[in-house]
Design a protein around this motif. Structure first.
Motif, PDB file in Angstrom:
ATOM      1  N   MET A  21       0.826  -1.203   0.000  1.00 50.97           N
ATOM      2  CA  MET A  21       0.000   0.000   0.000  1.00 50.97           C
ATOM      3  C   MET A  21       0.867   1.263   0.000  1.00 50.97           C
ATOM      4  SD  MET A  21      -2.844  -1.350  -0.321  1.00 50.97           S
ATOM      5  CE  MET A  21      -3.926   0.057  -0.311  1.00 50.97           C
ATOM      6  N   HIS A  22       1.973   1.227   0.738  1.00 48.17           N
ATOM      7  CA  HIS A  22       2.912   2.363   0.730  1.00 48.17           C
ATOM      8  C   HIS A  22       3.442   2.587  -0.690  1.00 48.17           C
ATOM      9  CE1 HIS A  22       6.561   4.715   1.274  1.00 48.17           C
ATOM     10  NE2 HIS A  22       7.290   3.672   0.921  1.00 48.17           N
ATOM     11  N   SER A  23       3.747   1.495  -1.379  1.00 45.65           N
ATOM     12  CA  SER A  23       4.279   1.605  -2.746  1.00 45.65           C
ATOM     13  C   SER A  23       3.253   2.241  -3.675  1.00 45.65           C
ATOM     14  CB  SER A  23       4.678   0.226  -3.286  1.00 45.65           C
ATOM     15  OG  SER A  23       5.611  -0.367  -2.417  1.00 45.65           O
ATOM     16  N   LEU A  50       7.809   0.549  -8.070  1.00 49.11           N
ATOM     17  CA  LEU A  50       8.970  -0.350  -7.963  1.00 49.11           C
ATOM     18  C   LEU A  50       9.888  -0.070  -6.776  1.00 49.11           C
ATOM     19  CD1 LEU A  50      10.148  -0.344 -11.703  1.00 49.11           C
ATOM     20  CD2 LEU A  50       9.326  -2.356 -10.451  1.00 49.11           C
ATOM     21  N   HIS A  51       9.828   1.136  -6.217  1.00 53.40           N
ATOM     22  CA  HIS A  51      10.965   1.597  -5.410  1.00 53.40           C
ATOM     23  C   HIS A  51      11.341   0.682  -4.230  1.00 53.40           C
ATOM     24  CE1 HIS A  51       8.050   3.264  -2.549  1.00 53.40           C
ATOM     25  NE2 HIS A  51       9.042   3.545  -1.730  1.00 53.40           N
ATOM     26  N   ASP A  52      10.350   0.063  -3.579  1.00 59.22           N
ATOM     27  CA  ASP A  52      10.676  -0.784  -2.416  1.00 59.22           C
ATOM     28  C   ASP A  52      10.594  -2.277  -2.736  1.00 59.22           C
ATOM     29  OD1 ASP A  52      11.466   1.040  -0.516  1.00 59.22           O
ATOM     30  OD2 ASP A  52       9.477   1.291   0.379  1.00 59.22           O
ATOM     31  N   ILE A  53      10.770  -2.618  -3.987  1.00 64.60           N
ATOM     32  CA  ILE A  53      10.625  -4.014  -4.425  1.00 64.60           C
ATOM     33  C   ILE A  53      11.595  -4.958  -3.682  1.00 64.60           C
ATOM     34  CG2 ILE A  53      12.240  -3.869  -6.402  1.00 64.60           C
ATOM     35  CD1 ILE A  53      10.122  -5.440  -8.046  1.00 64.60           C
ATOM     36  N   ALA A 128       8.540  11.852  -3.021  1.00 68.50           N
ATOM     37  CA  ALA A 128       7.249  11.151  -2.908  1.00 68.50           C
ATOM     38  C   ALA A 128       7.283  10.087  -1.817  1.00 68.50           C
ATOM     39  CB  ALA A 128       6.878  10.517  -4.248  1.00 68.50           C
ATOM     40  N   ASP A 129       8.395   9.373  -1.722  1.00 64.62           N
ATOM     41  CA  ASP A 129       8.558   8.327  -0.708  1.00 64.62           C
ATOM     42  C   ASP A 129       8.429   8.927   0.694  1.00 64.62           C
ATOM     43  OD1 ASP A 129       9.193   5.848   0.392  1.00 64.62           O
ATOM     44  OD2 ASP A 129      11.351   6.119   0.162  1.00 64.62           O
ATOM     45  N   TYR A 130       8.873  10.159   0.832  1.00 68.64           N
ATOM     46  CA  TYR A 130       8.905  10.823   2.138  1.00 68.64           C
ATOM     47  C   TYR A 130       7.582  11.497   2.501  1.00 68.64           C
ATOM     48  CZ  TYR A 130      11.341  13.085   6.029  1.00 68.64           C
ATOM     49  OH  TYR A 130      11.757  13.476   7.273  1.00 68.64           O
ATOM     50  N   GLY A 134       0.488   8.429   3.633  1.00 65.79           N
ATOM     51  CA  GLY A 134       0.577   7.551   4.804  1.00 65.79           C
ATOM     52  C   GLY A 134       1.650   7.984   5.799  1.00 65.79           C
ATOM     53  N   ARG A 135       2.492   8.939   5.408  1.00 70.24           N
ATOM     54  CA  ARG A 135       3.560   9.415   6.303  1.00 70.24           C
ATOM     55  C   ARG A 135       2.994  10.418   7.291  1.00 70.24           C
ATOM     56  NH1 ARG A 135       7.592   5.738   5.360  1.00 70.24           N
ATOM     57  NH2 ARG A 135       8.714   6.090   3.425  1.00 70.24           N
ATOM     58  N   MET A 136       2.922   9.991   8.536  1.00 71.55           N
ATOM     59  CA  MET A 136       2.248  10.818   9.536  1.00 71.55           C
ATOM     60  C   MET A 136       3.078  12.016   9.993  1.00 71.55           C
ATOM     61  SD  MET A 136      -0.554   9.652   9.546  1.00 71.55           S
ATOM     62  CE  MET A 136      -1.480   8.249   9.038  1.00 71.55           C
TER      63      MET A 136
HETATM   64 FE   FE2 Z   1       9.455   3.585   0.461  1.00 71.28          FE
END
Ligand code: FE2
Ligand code: FE2
Length: 189
Positions: A21-23, A50-53, A128-130, A134-136
């Protein structure tokens, strides 16, 4: 090259539900940022998916995957193999999913630490990852401010915030992250 649908199937098999879900949220955020800053939304979405594959594979597998990508392994990466999950992810993306777009691969490869002179998609994925919803630790004020910042300023905000966070937790910060910070300090005033 695999379609996003195939990538999602692969991720579902290889990631926990939470990380899957984060991905997806990272992919959506990257797609929006690409539209905002004038980069390919399709590439942003694929890089985000793909980033956290490789985020849930063992340290042994990480070391074996990055052994031949040509970037070497620093002392801190040896001590904290999690820093290498982006590079390992790029190798898996090529081998398992036939991803051959260098911009997407570069974004996956360097999303964990950031790096000097990142291309547009890499900068966007790093952000975007940061900041995905979902990033509280990211408040709405920060998300609103994004619209007033150029991409370098935005990356700088994220680098500064993640260095502060790592220090507060006693985590080591990768050399590439400091180099990115010093580079941006000269560019962003
Ligand atoms: Fe990530
Ligand atoms: Fe990651």
């Amino acid at each position: 090259m695999s379609e996003n649908r195939d990538i999602e199937l692969y991720l579902k098999k290889n990631l926990s539900e939470k990380r899957f879900m984060h991905s997806r949220r990272t992919a959506e955020t990257a797609e929006k940022l690409c539209m905002l800053y004038g980069y390919s939304p399709e590439k942003g979405r694929t890089a985000g998916l793909l980033h956290d594959i490789a985020r849930e594979i063992s340290n042994e597998e990480i070391f074996s995957l990055v052994a031949e990508d040509g970037f070497g392994i620093s002392k801190i990466e040896k001590d904290y193999p999690v820093l290498l999950h982006g590079r390992a992810g790029a190798v898996i993306s090529i081998r398992e999913l036939g991803i051959n777009d260098e911009e997407i691969l570069e974004a996956v490869r360097w999303h964990t630490t950031g790096r000097r002179r990142m291309n547009g998609i890499t900068s966007i994925l790093y952000v975007a990852d940061y900041i995905e919803p979902g990033r509280m630790h990211i408040d709405n004020e920060f998300r609103k401010k994004i619209r007033e910042m150029n991409l370098d300023q935005l990356v700088m905000e994220v680098v500064r915030s993640s260095i502060t966070y790592c220090r507060s937790k006693g985590y080591s910060v990768a050399e590439q992250t400091f180099m990115l910070y010093h580079d941006l300090e000269k560019k962003v005033s």
